[in-house]
Design a protein around this motif. Structure first.
Motif, PDB file in Angstrom:
ATOM      1  N   GLU A   8      18.827  80.564  64.718  1.00 47.89           N
ATOM      2  CA  GLU A   8      19.470  79.784  65.596  1.00 47.89           C
ATOM      3  C   GLU A   8      20.418  78.793  65.280  1.00 47.89           C
ATOM      4  O   GLU A   8      21.564  78.731  65.470  1.00 47.89           O
ATOM      5  CB  GLU A   8      18.554  79.139  66.747  1.00 47.89           C
ATOM      6  CG  GLU A   8      18.014  80.152  67.379  1.00 47.89           C
ATOM      7  CD  GLU A   8      16.737  79.171  68.469  1.00 47.89           C
ATOM      8  OE1 GLU A   8      17.254  78.858  69.759  1.00 47.89           O
ATOM      9  OE2 GLU A   8      15.590  79.012  67.816  1.00 47.89           O
ATOM     10  N   VAL A   9      20.275  78.079  63.986  1.00 43.37           N
ATOM     11  CA  VAL A   9      21.092  77.280  63.499  1.00 43.37           C
ATOM     12  C   VAL A   9      22.301  77.956  63.004  1.00 43.37           C
ATOM     13  O   VAL A   9      23.269  77.399  63.216  1.00 43.37           O
ATOM     14  CB  VAL A   9      20.413  76.372  62.369  1.00 43.37           C
ATOM     15  CG1 VAL A   9      21.382  75.501  61.589  1.00 43.37           C
ATOM     16  CG2 VAL A   9      19.132  75.580  62.909  1.00 43.37           C
ATOM     17  N   LEU A  20      28.081  77.149  56.648  1.00 40.43           N
ATOM     18  CA  LEU A  20      26.981  76.738  56.030  1.00 40.43           C
ATOM     19  C   LEU A  20      26.467  77.596  54.843  1.00 40.43           C
ATOM     20  O   LEU A  20      26.534  78.666  55.070  1.00 40.43           O
ATOM     21  CB  LEU A  20      26.010  76.246  56.958  1.00 40.43           C
ATOM     22  CG  LEU A  20      26.125  75.258  58.179  1.00 40.43           C
ATOM     23  CD1 LEU A  20      25.247  75.118  59.263  1.00 40.43           C
ATOM     24  CD2 LEU A  20      26.783  73.990  57.483  1.00 40.43           C
ATOM     25  N   THR A  21      26.254  77.155  53.824  1.00 38.98           N
ATOM     26  CA  THR A  21      25.567  77.700  52.583  1.00 38.98           C
ATOM     27  C   THR A  21      24.087  78.084  53.087  1.00 38.98           C
ATOM     28  O   THR A  21      23.561  77.102  53.757  1.00 38.98           O
ATOM     29  CB  THR A  21      25.587  76.978  51.415  1.00 38.98           C
ATOM     30  OG1 THR A  21      25.052  75.708  51.528  1.00 38.98           O
ATOM     31  CG2 THR A  21      27.037  76.702  51.120  1.00 38.98           C
ATOM     32  N   PRO A  22      23.347  78.960  52.228  1.00 40.52           N
ATOM     33  CA  PRO A  22      21.876  78.959  52.650  1.00 40.52           C
ATOM     34  C   PRO A  22      21.137  77.798  52.459  1.00 40.52           C
ATOM     35  O   PRO A  22      20.146  77.802  53.199  1.00 40.52           O
ATOM     36  CB  PRO A  22      21.615  80.369  51.711  1.00 40.52           C
ATOM     37  CG  PRO A  22      22.905  81.235  51.335  1.00 40.52           C
ATOM     38  CD  PRO A  22      23.905  80.162  51.372  1.00 40.52           C
ATOM     39  N   GLU A  23      21.500  77.116  51.266  1.00 37.23           N
ATOM     40  CA  GLU A  23      20.846  76.133  51.198  1.00 37.23           C
ATOM     41  C   GLU A  23      20.987  75.080  52.334  1.00 37.23           C
ATOM     42  O   GLU A  23      19.863  74.261  52.788  1.00 37.23           O
ATOM     43  CB  GLU A  23      20.970  75.409  49.818  1.00 37.23           C
ATOM     44  CG  GLU A  23      20.919  76.002  48.635  1.00 37.23           C
ATOM     45  CD  GLU A  23      22.203  77.304  48.508  1.00 37.23           C
ATOM     46  OE1 GLU A  23      23.057  77.159  49.009  1.00 37.23           O
ATOM     47  OE2 GLU A  23      21.365  78.150  47.988  1.00 37.23           O
ATOM     48  N   GLU A  24      22.044  74.612  52.984  1.00 40.20           N
ATOM     49  CA  GLU A  24      22.256  73.908  54.028  1.00 40.20           C
ATOM     50  C   GLU A  24      21.825  74.481  55.271  1.00 40.20           C
ATOM     51  O   GLU A  24      21.153  73.448  55.825  1.00 40.20           O
ATOM     52  CB  GLU A  24      23.929  73.794  54.363  1.00 40.20           C
ATOM     53  CG  GLU A  24      24.779  73.045  53.062  1.00 40.20           C
ATOM     54  CD  GLU A  24      26.372  73.179  53.466  1.00 40.20           C
ATOM     55  OE1 GLU A  24      26.914  71.869  53.159  1.00 40.20           O
ATOM     56  OE2 GLU A  24      26.904  74.317  53.798  1.00 40.20           O
ATOM     57  N   ASP A  26      18.734  76.046  55.120  1.00 36.05           N
ATOM     58  CA  ASP A  26      17.585  75.769  55.179  1.00 36.05           C
ATOM     59  C   ASP A  26      17.201  74.063  55.475  1.00 36.05           C
ATOM     60  O   ASP A  26      16.141  73.724  56.318  1.00 36.05           O
ATOM     61  CB  ASP A  26      17.025  75.974  53.898  1.00 36.05           C
ATOM     62  CG  ASP A  26      16.973  77.463  53.593  1.00 36.05           C
ATOM     63  OD1 ASP A  26      16.658  78.181  54.599  1.00 36.05           O
ATOM     64  OD2 ASP A  26      17.111  77.896  52.201  1.00 36.05           O
ATOM     65  N   ARG A  27      18.175  73.502  54.894  1.00 38.04           N
ATOM     66  CA  ARG A  27      17.949  71.881  55.108  1.00 38.04           C
ATOM     67  C   ARG A  27      18.110  71.556  56.581  1.00 38.04           C
ATOM     68  O   ARG A  27      17.173  70.868  57.114  1.00 38.04           O
ATOM     69  CB  ARG A  27      19.019  70.926  54.069  1.00 38.04           C
ATOM     70  CG  ARG A  27      18.827  69.565  54.306  1.00 38.04           C
ATOM     71  CD  ARG A  27      19.573  68.842  52.984  1.00 38.04           C
ATOM     72  NE  ARG A  27      20.960  69.275  53.127  1.00 38.04           N
ATOM     73  CZ  ARG A  27      21.914  68.670  54.039  1.00 38.04           C
ATOM     74  NH1 ARG A  27      21.458  67.842  54.798  1.00 38.04           N
ATOM     75  NH2 ARG A  27      23.001  69.304  53.735  1.00 38.04           N
ATOM     76  N   LEU A  28      19.283  72.062  57.102  1.00 33.00           N
ATOM     77  CA  LEU A  28      19.616  71.825  58.500  1.00 33.00           C
ATOM     78  C   LEU A  28      18.460  72.253  59.667  1.00 33.00           C
ATOM     79  O   LEU A  28      18.278  71.281  60.334  1.00 33.00           O
ATOM     80  CB  LEU A  28      21.179  71.939  58.706  1.00 33.00           C
ATOM     81  CG  LEU A  28      22.079  71.031  58.033  1.00 33.00           C
ATOM     82  CD1 LEU A  28      23.426  71.913  58.549  1.00 33.00           C
ATOM     83  CD2 LEU A  28      21.881  69.681  58.721  1.00 33.00           C
ATOM     84  N   ALA A  29      18.128  73.298  59.227  1.00 29.79           N
ATOM     85  CA  ALA A  29      16.852  73.827  60.354  1.00 29.79           C
ATOM     86  C   ALA A  29      15.874  72.751  60.463  1.00 29.79           C
ATOM     87  O   ALA A  29      15.353  72.550  61.597  1.00 29.79           O
ATOM     88  CB  ALA A  29      16.695  75.240  59.781  1.00 29.79           C
ATOM     89  N   GLY A  30      15.502  72.184  59.250  1.00 33.03           N
ATOM     90  CA  GLY A  30      14.258  71.475  59.153  1.00 33.03           C
ATOM     91  C   GLY A  30      14.639  70.297  59.674  1.00 33.03           C
ATOM     92  O   GLY A  30      14.082  69.541  60.789  1.00 33.03           O
TER      93      GLY A  30
END
Lengths: 98, 502
Positions: A8-9, A20-24, A26-30
């Motif tokens: 969704e993010v 957004l990068t994959p890392e971003e 992951d971080r933003l979803a949290g």
């Protein structure tokens, strides 16, 4: 319970044209999930007699009289444009060949 | 542009086998002095980007402020469409990225339109009244105007780049959305046209917009779907965007019915998509396929507080509503004494205002109708223009009729005067003088012509003398010919009789 998925993010980021990068992701979803859950708590404590609020100020009907004001000049309007032509803003190709 | 041929079902067969359902969204630009959310002046045809402020350009930090007059106009429209006016409503941001929307969102209304649940009774050309249910009318702002440069056709496809003029960005719009219009059957195209036309007339009567179709003041998006029977669930719809003339509204609905029927007959399924109307070829072509990308992420506009029209204000506006076109037509028909069919013809020809102004200029209602629905209607038809577009004014027709009433010209000469006015030779009075068309009221030249005619046709002269008045017409004819139609036939007759009896 996680209410906001990584997908969704990614989708919302796509709609907002944010790359957004994959890392971003992951971080933003949290992080966003924490925010969404925190805001959702408000619903838990709000009793049914509390109306949904979109604006913090208890004001309505703030109107402007229909009186023209001095507009910008064409030169002023275009002064921040990366490119212009014939007094108009020049924008890159919108659609490719169909 | 793709040139693949499209299968079209015969229209009559299509509507015999399918039940068309239409839905219409009409956008009207409000004729306020300034824009919806900023004080930039509304100017049509100004130099590009000279009617903009930081708000119209969506510059960082620019804050919108609602145009109170635009809100009043929106309420007027809602009331005229028999809608409920919301006790409170908000603006919302409709987010999407397109160069003509500089803020990257359009300020609109989403789940709280200012007006909702109304109806409009639409009169078709044969007098049938069809009720169209209105879902909502909401306030929003117009977008800027893109010009596509490069590529073969000036179309967006294949263009190298585009140019944007934001003069139109932020002009107040009211969007009026119907509920699905069912039960129109084979008359769906006609209903669609009559609905848009009726709205246009109402906008003008309300004084909320000039409502000029050719300027894009009123634009229609037309949804069409087909279903096997009136009790079947709704079929998949297409939305034809920006249909900007009454005729095109009718034609595009008709076209979509034939196109969709052919697809359904071939056991295919209609694709839900937006389509573009091509005025020149009379067809629609596929545009965007409606998809996930249609997620506008609406949310309440934080920079604008809610609009909560007090009931007192709404009632004040209601009380001040002008007479609406349907009521006005009934009143004028009574005043003019036209039969139902006559009035319908006048309405269908777009001649109500013209006749009203002509009567105001001194012509009788009967004479006004005679000119506009006769000679001028024929001219308009030949030239393929609307009556109002003819280069002649109601005041000029009034003057023409006064010349006839005063006996200075007869009907035949009046037609020549009309020709002259239409040819740009000036007012009727000036044409009469310049072309020397006045009725010859001086008996001298008439008697001369009569004597010549009698002398040239001695046998006829003899018959008249012997009391046989039948052939008088022949003499009158000769005199009219000799005076190039400028004689008053009645006077000529009197003089002929005096002459032979003398």
């Amino acid at each position: 319970m996680s209410s906001l998925s990584r997908d969704e993010v990614a989708r919302v980021a796509g709609l907002a044209r944010i790359d957004l990068t994959p890392e971003e992701l992951d971080r933003l979803a949290g992080e966003l999930d924490v925010i969404v859950e925190s805001v959702a708590r408000v619903s838990e404590v709000a009793t049914p007699d509390v109306p949904a609020t979109s604006h913090p100020l208890p004001m309505t009907n703030v109107f402007r009289p229909d009186v023209p004001e001095q507009p910008l000049t064409q030169e002023q309007a275009l002064s921040g444009a990366p490119a212009s032509e014939d007094g108009k803003f020049l924008v890159p190709q919108i659609l490719g060949e169909e | 542009m793709s040139t693949q041929t499209v299968d079209l079902a015969d229209y009559d067969e299509a509507v015999a086998r399918f039940d068309p359902v239409i839905g219409i969204e009409v956008h009207v630009e409000l004729g306020t002095a300034t824009k919806m959310f900023d004080g930039a002046p509304q100017t049509f045809g100004a130099e590009p980007n000279t009617a903009v402020t930081p708000v119209s350009l969506g510059l960082p930090g620019a804050l919108p402020a609602v145009n109170g007059t635009a809100v009043e106009y929106a309420i007027r429209i809602g009331l005229a469409l028999n809608c409920q006016i919301a006790e409170t409503c908000r603006f919302a941001r409709k987010n999407y990225f397109y160069p003509d929307v500089p803020k990257n969102f359009q300020t609109s209304q989403y789940d709280e339109p200012i007006a909702h649940d109304g109806y409009l009774d639409v009169e078709l050309e044969d007098g049938t009244v069809f009720r169209v249910e209105i879902e909502r009318a909401h306030m929003e702002e117009d977008a800027g105007k893109n010009t596509h440069v490069g590529g073969a056709t000036g179309r967006i496809q294949g263009a190298e780049y585009s140019l944007v003029d934001y003069n139109r960005a932020g002009i107040p719009l009211v969007e009026i959305v119907t509920k699905p219009i069912t039960g129109a059957g084979e008359r769906a195209p006609e209903v669609a046209r009559a609905y848009v036309q009726t709205l246009r007339d109402i906008f003008r009567a309300l004084g909320v917009s000039e409502a000029r179709m050719e300027r894009g003041n009123v634009r229609a998006d037309v949804n069409v779907s087909l279903r096997p029977t009136p009790t079947s669930p709704l079929g998949t719809r297409t939305e034809t965007k920006n249909v900007n003339s009454f005729r095109s509204v009718e034609r595009s609905v008709r076209y979509e019915i034939s196109r969709q029927a052919a697809i359904l007959d071939a056991t295919g399924s209609v694709t839900q998509e937006t389509r573009h109307w091509h005025e020149d070829t009379g067809i629609t072509t596929a545009g965007r396929v409606k998809s996930d990308a249609e997620d506008y992420r609406y949310f309440p506009e934080p920079d604008l507080v809610p609009v909560a029209p007090s009931r007192e204000w709404v009632e004040e506006i209601r009380a001040a509503l002008p007479e609406l076109p349907a009521a006005r037509r009934r009143r004028l028909q009574g005043e003019w004494g036209y039969a139902d069919a006559e009035m319908r013809d006048v309405v269908n020809a777009g001649a109500v205002e013209l006749i009203e102004a002509t009567v105001a200029a001194g012509a009788s209602p009967a004479a006004a109708r005679k000119w506009w629905m006769g000679e001028l209607a024929r001219t308009a038809k030949t030239q393929e223009v609307e009556l109002a577009e003819l280069p002649i004014t109601p005041a000029q027709i009034g003057q023409l009729q006064q010349l006839v009433d005063a006996g200075r010209i007869n009907d035949k000469l009046a037609r020549q005067v009309l020709e002259g006015v239409l040819a740009g030779e000036g007012d009727p009075e000036a044409v009469v003088v310049a072309r020397g068309l006045e009725v010859v009221s001086d008996d001298g030249p008439l008697l001369e012509a009569i004597d010549a005619a009698l002398a040239a046709q001695p046998d006829i002269a003899e018959k008249i003398r012997s009391g046989n008045l039948g052939p008088v017409g022949a003499i009158i004819g000769s005199v009219m010919k000799a005076t190039r139609g400028q004689a008053d036939a009645g006077r000529v007759r009197e003089l002929v009789l005096e002459r032979v009896q003398a």
